[in-house]
Structures are given as C-alpha cells and as structure tokens.
Design a protein around this motif. Sequence first.
Motif, PDB file in Angstrom:
ATOM      1  N   LEU A  84      -0.108   4.658 -13.548  1.00  0.00           N
ATOM      2  CA  LEU A  84       1.169   4.325 -12.898  1.00  0.00           C
ATOM      3  C   LEU A  84       0.966   3.296 -11.788  1.00  0.00           C
ATOM      4  N   SER A  85      -0.078   3.451 -11.009  1.00  0.00           N
ATOM      5  CA  SER A  85      -0.379   2.505  -9.936  1.00  0.00           C
ATOM      6  C   SER A  85      -0.632   1.108 -10.494  1.00  0.00           C
ATOM      7  N   THR A  86      -1.371   1.033 -11.589  1.00  0.00           N
ATOM      8  CA  THR A  86      -1.649  -0.259 -12.229  1.00  0.00           C
ATOM      9  C   THR A  86      -0.363  -0.884 -12.771  1.00  0.00           C
ATOM     10  N   ILE A  87       0.483  -0.075 -13.357  1.00  0.00           N
ATOM     11  CA  ILE A  87       1.756  -0.579 -13.895  1.00  0.00           C
ATOM     12  C   ILE A  87       2.627  -1.126 -12.765  1.00  0.00           C
ATOM     13  N   ILE A  88       2.711  -0.404 -11.674  1.00  0.00           N
ATOM     14  CA  ILE A  88       3.525  -0.856 -10.531  1.00  0.00           C
ATOM     15  C   ILE A  88       2.975  -2.161  -9.962  1.00  0.00           C
ATOM     16  N   SER A  89       1.660  -2.252  -9.836  1.00  0.00           N
ATOM     17  CA  SER A  89       1.054  -3.503  -9.347  1.00  0.00           C
ATOM     18  C   SER A  89       1.372  -4.662 -10.289  1.00  0.00           C
ATOM     19  N   GLY A  90       1.328  -4.391 -11.576  1.00  0.00           N
ATOM     20  CA  GLY A  90       1.657  -5.419 -12.565  1.00  0.00           C
ATOM     21  C   GLY A  90       3.101  -5.863 -12.484  1.00  0.00           C
ATOM     22  N   ILE A  91       3.984  -4.908 -12.300  1.00  0.00           N
ATOM     23  CA  ILE A  91       5.408  -5.240 -12.170  1.00  0.00           C
ATOM     24  C   ILE A  91       5.633  -6.135 -10.952  1.00  0.00           C
ATOM     25  N   LEU A  92       5.028  -5.779  -9.821  1.00  0.00           N
ATOM     26  CA  LEU A  92       5.185  -6.597  -8.610  1.00  0.00           C
ATOM     27  C   LEU A  92       4.609  -7.995  -8.809  1.00  0.00           C
ATOM     28  N   LEU A  93       3.496  -8.073  -9.487  1.00  0.00           N
ATOM     29  CA  LEU A  93       2.876  -9.374  -9.732  1.00  0.00           C
ATOM     30  C   LEU A  93       3.707 -10.202 -10.705  1.00  0.00           C
ATOM     31  N   PHE A  94       4.155  -9.569 -11.768  1.00  0.00           N
ATOM     32  CA  PHE A  94       4.884 -10.273 -12.823  1.00  0.00           C
ATOM     33  C   PHE A  94       6.277 -10.730 -12.380  1.00  0.00           C
ATOM     34  N   THR A  95       7.009  -9.870 -11.684  1.00  0.00           N
ATOM     35  CA  THR A  95       8.388 -10.195 -11.309  1.00  0.00           C
ATOM     36  C   THR A  95       8.483 -11.104 -10.091  1.00  0.00           C
ATOM     37  N   ARG A  96       7.463 -11.106  -9.253  1.00  0.00           N
ATOM     38  CA  ARG A  96       7.429 -11.942  -8.054  1.00  0.00           C
ATOM     39  C   ARG A  96       8.673 -11.727  -7.177  1.00  0.00           C
ATOM     40  N   TYR A  97       9.043 -10.463  -7.031  1.00  0.00           N
ATOM     41  CA  TYR A  97      10.209 -10.128  -6.216  1.00  0.00           C
ATOM     42  C   TYR A  97      10.099 -10.674  -4.801  1.00  0.00           C
ATOM     43  N   LYS A  98       8.922 -10.552  -4.211  1.00  0.00           N
ATOM     44  CA  LYS A  98       8.768 -10.974  -2.822  1.00  0.00           C
ATOM     45  C   LYS A  98       8.974 -12.480  -2.670  1.00  0.00           C
ATOM     46  N   GLU A  99       8.353 -13.271  -3.535  1.00  0.00           N
ATOM     47  CA  GLU A  99       8.499 -14.727  -3.447  1.00  0.00           C
ATOM     48  C   GLU A  99       9.949 -15.146  -3.653  1.00  0.00           C
ATOM     49  N   GLN A 100      10.607 -14.525  -4.639  1.00  0.00           N
ATOM     50  CA  GLN A 100      12.010 -14.856  -4.911  1.00  0.00           C
ATOM     51  C   GLN A 100      12.906 -14.455  -3.753  1.00  0.00           C
ATOM     52  N   TRP A 101      12.667 -13.267  -3.209  1.00  0.00           N
ATOM     53  CA  TRP A 101      13.480 -12.776  -2.092  1.00  0.00           C
ATOM     54  C   TRP A 101      13.347 -13.711  -0.900  1.00  0.00           C
ATOM     55  N   LEU A 102      12.127 -14.102  -0.564  1.00  0.00           N
ATOM     56  CA  LEU A 102      11.920 -14.993   0.584  1.00  0.00           C
ATOM     57  C   LEU A 102      12.527 -16.374   0.339  1.00  0.00           C
ATOM     58  N   GLN A 103      12.407 -16.883  -0.871  1.00  0.00           N
ATOM     59  CA  GLN A 103      12.979 -18.198  -1.179  1.00  0.00           C
ATOM     60  C   GLN A 103      14.504 -18.174  -1.073  1.00  0.00           C
ATOM     61  N   ASP A 104      15.126 -17.130  -1.585  1.00  0.00           N
ATOM     62  CA  ASP A 104      16.587 -17.007  -1.473  1.00  0.00           C
ATOM     63  C   ASP A 104      17.013 -16.912  -0.009  1.00  0.00           C
ATOM     64  N   ARG A 105      16.264 -16.157   0.789  1.00  0.00           N
ATOM     65  CA  ARG A 105      16.596 -15.988   2.207  1.00  0.00           C
ATOM     66  C   ARG A 105      16.461 -17.312   2.949  1.00  0.00           C
ATOM     67  N   ILE A 106      15.409 -18.065   2.666  1.00  0.00           N
ATOM     68  CA  ILE A 106      15.204 -19.371   3.311  1.00  0.00           C
ATOM     69  C   ILE A 106      16.341 -20.321   2.963  1.00  0.00           C
ATOM     70  N   THR A 107      16.714 -20.358   1.694  1.00  0.00           N
ATOM     71  CA  THR A 107      17.810 -21.240   1.267  1.00  0.00           C
ATOM     72  C   THR A 107      19.117 -20.844   1.936  1.00  0.00           C
ATOM     73  N   LEU A 108      19.382 -19.550   2.016  1.00  0.00           N
ATOM     74  CA  LEU A 108      20.594 -19.073   2.688  1.00  0.00           C
ATOM     75  C   LEU A 108      20.625 -19.555   4.134  1.00  0.00           C
ATOM     76  N   HIS A 109      19.527 -19.417   4.849  1.00  0.00           N
ATOM     77  CA  HIS A 109      19.494 -19.830   6.253  1.00  0.00           C
ATOM     78  C   HIS A 109      19.675 -21.337   6.399  1.00  0.00           C
ATOM     79  N   LYS A 110      19.131 -22.103   5.487  1.00  0.00           N
ATOM     80  CA  LYS A 110      19.327 -23.557   5.530  1.00  0.00           C
ATOM     81  C   LYS A 110      20.801 -23.907   5.333  1.00  0.00           C
TER      82      LYS A 110
END
Length: 167
Positions: free
Chosen positions: A91-117
């Motif tokens: 389960l831990s490996t699957i969760i790590s893979g999901i976070l790596l594959f979906t790149r939620y953090k990078e997308q979230w930060l990029q959307d937030r930066i664009t919003l602030h601009k």
Amino acid sequence: MSNDEIKMNISSEGKINPSEEEELNKSYNYIEQRLKPQMNYYCKSSYQLQKKYHLFAVIGIIVTAIIPIFALFPTDIGDVAQYITAGLSTLSTIISGILLFTRYKEQWLQDRITLHKLEAELAKYSAESGPYHKLTPTERLNHLVQTCEKYMENEHNQWRQIMSKEK
C-alpha cells in the motif's frame, strides 16, 4: 464594479469618448466572462489538488510508520503480522507511485502561482497602477488581455511539461 458603475465613472469624469466607453464595456466583459472564471478555475483546481496531495501524503506517512510495529510482533502471530506488513508495504508503494505519477503537488503549486499572477494583474488594472498608469482605456484593456492570456498560456505549457515527465 458593475457595468453601470463603470458608465457612471466615465460620465462623471467626462474624459472618455463613446468609442472608449465601448472598449471599457469590452474590458468588463473580458474580466467577467473570461478572467474571473479562469481565476475561479485555478482557485478550485489548486484547492482540490492540494487536498488530494495531502490526503495521499498523510496516508502514505501513516502506513509507512505502522509497518515497523507489525514487524515487531511476537512470532506466535508471525504469519498474520507478515501478511499485514507485506500488505502495508505494498500500500505504501502504491501511494508513493500515485503521488509520483499524478504530480498533484506540482500541479497544485502551478495553479496557485497562476492564480496569484492573475489576481495581481487585475488589481494593477483596476487601480490603474504599474504598467496601466497613464494608458487609455483601450490600451489598458489590451495590456490586461495580453498579459493575462500570456500567464494562462504559460501555465498550460508548464502543465504539459509536468505531465510529459511521466513518459
């Protein structure tokens, strides 16, 4: 500011001719029909991506932290503990893979930066400050549209780059 308020400001100043008033109406439409919906999208998207990232990250941390506990169980329940440890490790490996594959953090930060601009650009436009100072209404609108569309296009290009890293 409503369209009527813009017209009232125009007529009270007496400096803007009818063709410039039409341009101001277009700017109101751009802001209400394009810019604000995009800002809402970036706000909602970044919030949802942040929630997903935090959910998976916290679950991953908890699962990983529990694994050593089951590994230390006495040998009389060893078989069960081994299966639980193996399941949690998977389960831990699957969760790590999901976070790596979906790149939620990078997308979230990029959307937030664009919003602030976009928010900053709209604030400068509304206050007629920075690059909007001493511009005609038409020039102000053109600058707002060009700048905001550039930000949104850059965000889209960066999103494609983030997603292409998966391949």
